[in-house]
Structure formats: structure tokens, C-alpha cells
Enzyme design. Structure first.
Site, PDB file in Angstrom:
ATOM      1  N   GLU A 259      -4.480   2.397  -4.590  1.00 24.54           N
ATOM      2  CA  GLU A 259      -3.040   2.498  -4.383  1.00 24.54           C
ATOM      3  C   GLU A 259      -2.456   1.215  -3.804  1.00 24.54           C
ATOM      4  O   GLU A 259      -1.346   1.208  -3.267  1.00 24.54           O
ATOM      5  CB  GLU A 259      -2.713   3.677  -3.460  1.00 24.54           C
ATOM      6  CG  GLU A 259      -3.208   3.550  -2.042  1.00 24.54           C
ATOM      7  CD  GLU A 259      -4.630   4.049  -1.838  1.00 24.54           C
ATOM      8  OE1 GLU A 259      -4.987   4.336  -0.687  1.00 24.54           O
ATOM      9  OE2 GLU A 259      -5.373   4.155  -2.830  1.00 24.54           O
TER      10      GLU A 259
ATOM     11  N   ASP B 223      -1.143   9.763 -10.505  1.00 21.33           N
ATOM     12  CA  ASP B 223      -1.045   8.678 -11.492  1.00 21.33           C
ATOM     13  C   ASP B 223       0.407   8.321 -11.765  1.00 21.33           C
ATOM     14  O   ASP B 223       0.761   7.137 -11.894  1.00 21.33           O
ATOM     15  CB  ASP B 223      -1.733   9.097 -12.798  1.00 21.33           C
ATOM     16  CG  ASP B 223      -3.243   9.182 -12.658  1.00 21.33           C
ATOM     17  OD1 ASP B 223      -3.772   8.671 -11.654  1.00 21.33           O
ATOM     18  OD2 ASP B 223      -3.893   9.768 -13.557  1.00 21.33           O
TER      19      ASP B 223
ATOM     20  N   HIS C 250      -3.864  15.007  -9.353  1.00 23.11           N
ATOM     21  CA  HIS C 250      -4.115  13.646  -9.838  1.00 23.11           C
ATOM     22  C   HIS C 250      -3.094  13.196 -10.881  1.00 23.11           C
ATOM     23  O   HIS C 250      -2.786  11.999 -10.959  1.00 23.11           O
ATOM     24  CB  HIS C 250      -5.532  13.555 -10.423  1.00 23.11           C
ATOM     25  CG  HIS C 250      -6.604  13.686  -9.387  1.00 23.11           C
ATOM     26  ND1 HIS C 250      -6.873  12.707  -8.461  1.00 23.11           N
ATOM     27  CD2 HIS C 250      -7.471  14.706  -9.123  1.00 23.11           C
ATOM     28  CE1 HIS C 250      -7.864  13.085  -7.677  1.00 23.11           C
ATOM     29  NE2 HIS C 250      -8.248  14.304  -8.050  1.00 23.11           N
TER      30      HIS C 250
ATOM     31  N   ASP D  71       0.852  -1.187   0.000  1.00 21.24           N
ATOM     32  CA  ASP D  71       0.000   0.000   0.000  1.00 21.24           C
ATOM     33  C   ASP D  71       0.894   1.246   0.000  1.00 21.24           C
ATOM     34  O   ASP D  71       1.873   1.327   0.759  1.00 21.24           O
ATOM     35  CB  ASP D  71      -0.897   0.006   1.237  1.00 21.24           C
ATOM     36  CG  ASP D  71      -1.833   1.210   1.255  1.00 21.24           C
ATOM     37  OD1 ASP D  71      -2.843   1.175   0.537  1.00 21.24           O
ATOM     38  OD2 ASP D  71      -1.526   2.187   1.977  1.00 21.24           O
TER      39      ASP D  71
END
Length: 290
Positions: free
Chosen positions: A206, A179, A175, A162
Site C-alpha cells: 500500500e 484493490d 480484497h 502510505d
């Protein structure tokens, strides 16, 4: 020409009783030649005309001019038959060529369709953002490798990974950067684990997973530490990861392995993140080393 000259000589040397037999033999030769029309219409027509041409002068010289029109009519009839048969042969050749062309196109279409199906199957198992496997790919691999581990009694390990504080990172950098961060983590996983033959996939959001066939817990923890260190290299994006590692027994169902790795991951996150925790271990003993 040899047949025609031989027939003319025989006719000229024969008496009145055998000349009709010679002519009949000549007609048989002409008919036999006509049967070769399918092989070569042009040469066949030439052979028929040559055979008749050798007989006509002999007939005229012998005074049998009444047979000349008959020979010409017979030659015309043979020429017509040859032309008709030649056209049939040409149509057959065209049909065969078209059939071969269509067969070739069908083969090319089948190859293209197979490639398209492979690309479609690959895209169905790939994560569009990172390019690694998606959750479906992971679940299919988990089922297959768990079944293989159950048959041969080998170990099967799983890393649940994670990205720490990803929501805050997304809010702070946008964002697009988020990404790119996910792609960076996927690249690290592909480099450190994928090239060793392990299954690498994006589990969702994620979270990522690494499925390790024939690998025990010690190997899983060592790989997890290598991944954690590679993600946190100074100079790259300010990212860290928490990793839970677990190994299943041959008799365990696949879901049990996922549950243990997931529990280890949340233990790592509760213990402060940026660390590796093995299933069943004390999280405080897995603090990252300086």
C-alpha cells in the site's frame, strides 16, 4: 514491319552478289530483336516472325525455294530461344516479386516485433494492479534523475506515501475493495502528480512514491498536501494517507533520499497518520489543517 519490308525491297532490288549480304543483315536484325526477349517476349517473337514472313515471299518469287525450309528452321530456332529466354525472364520476375513480398513481410514482422518489445518493456515497468509505474520503474527513474541532479546541481524531491490502516480496511471490506482502494489512490497520484511530469509509482503493498525532478522541499510539501486532501475527499472511500517528503542535495546518493523520505513517512504515521511530514521537521508541526 518497316524492317521486314525494307529488307524484302533491298533483297528484291539487289543483284546476285549482294543478296546474301542482304539476307545476312536480315539475320542480324532478327538476332538483335531476339536479344530484347528479356524486355518483352511476346512482341519480340512477333517481330521475328514478321521479319521472316517478309523475306519468304521474296525468296519464293526469286525461285530460291531451297532457302524457305532454312528460314523456317531458323525462325523455329529463334522462336524456341525466345520462349526459353521468356520463361527465364518470367521466373526472374516471379523471384523478384517473391523477394519483394518476403521483404514486405519481414518489415511488417519487424514492426510488430518492435511494438511487442515496447509493450513488454512497458509492462515490465508497470504495476499490473494500478497501471502506474512499479518499483523497478521508480528505481530506474531515481538513478537517472539523481545523476542529472548531480550534474546540474538541481534539487530532487521524493514523496513516500502510505495508505493509512490498509490492513484493517482490507479485513473490513474484502480484497476486491482493497484493490479498488489502491487503484483509487493511484488515480489520485496520476492526476495530481503524473500530469505535472513527475514520476509516479507503486513502491510495494500500500506504499506509493512520487519523484519530483527540479523541485525543492516546499514544492514537495505543497504537492503532498494536495494529494492528501484529494484522497480524503468526503463521499469517496474512507481512506487517508500519510506522506513523508524529502529533498536531496546534488552530492547525495539516491539511497539517502529514499531513507530520509521513508523516515519522514514513519514520523507522520507515529504522529497520528493522515498528515504530511517533511524530512527533518517536527511531526507535531505538520498536523493536517482543518
Amino acid at each position: 514491319m518497316l524492317w521486314g519490308s525494307t529488307g524484302a525491297v533491298l533483297y528484291g532490288a539487289a543483284d546476285a552478289n549482294t543478296r546474301l549480304a542482304v539476307l545476312a543483315i536480315g539475320c542480324v536484325l532478327i538476332q538483335a530483336v531476339t536479344l530484347r526477349t528479356y524486355m518483352a517476349p511476346g512482341p519480340t517473337l512477333a517481330q521475328v516472325l514478321i521479319l521472316i514472313a517478309f523475306h519468304l515471299p521474296v525468296l519464293v518469287a526469286d525461285g530460291l525455294t531451297v532457302l524457305v525450309p532454312i528460314c523456317l528452321l531458323y525462325g523455329g530456332f529463334q522462336a524456341y530461344c525466345i520462349l526459353q529466354l521468356g520463361q527465364v525472364r518470367l521466373r526472374q520476375m516471379h523471384a523478384e516479386r517473391d523477394a519483394l513480398r518476403l521483404l514486405d513481410e519481414l518489415q511488417r514482422t519487424n514492426v510488430e516485433l518492435t511494438r511487442a518489445n515496447l509493450r513488454l518493456a512497458q509492462s515490465a515497468l508497470s504495476d499490473p494492479l494500478t497501471g502506474i509505474g512499479n518499483r523497478r520503474r521508480f528505481e530506474e527513474a531515481l538513478g537517472a534523475l539523481a545523476a542529472a541532479a548531480g550534474r546540474d546541481g538541481s534539487a530532487l524531491s521524493l514523496l513516500m506515501i502510505d495508505v493509512d490502516g490498509f490492513k484493517r480496511f482490507n479485513d473490513a471490506h474484502g480484497h476486491v475493495a482493497g484493490d479498488e482502494a489502491l487503484r483509487l489512490v493511484a488515480g489520485v497520484l496520476e492526476t495530481t502528480a503524473g500530469r505535472q511530469g513527475h514520476v509516479v509509482a507503486r513502491y510495494g503493498g500500500e506504499e506509493f512514491v512520487v519523484l519530483m525532478a527540479r523541485s525543492g522541499l516546499d514544492e514537495a510539501v505543497a504537492l503532498a498536501e494536495a494529494i492528501r486532501a484529494a484522497v480524503g475527499v468526503p463521499g469517496a472511500m474512507p481512506l487517508t494517507v500519510s506522506i513523508g517528503a524529502a529533498t536531496s542535495a546534488p552530492s547525495d546518493p539516491p539511497a539517502a533520499l529514499v531513507e530520509r523520505a521513508d523516515a519522514a513517512l514513519y514520523a507522520a504515521k507515529r504522529a497520528g497518520r493522515d498528515r504530511v511530514v517533511a524530512a527533518g521537521a517536527d511531526p507535531d508541526r505538520d498536523l493536517r489543517r482543518a
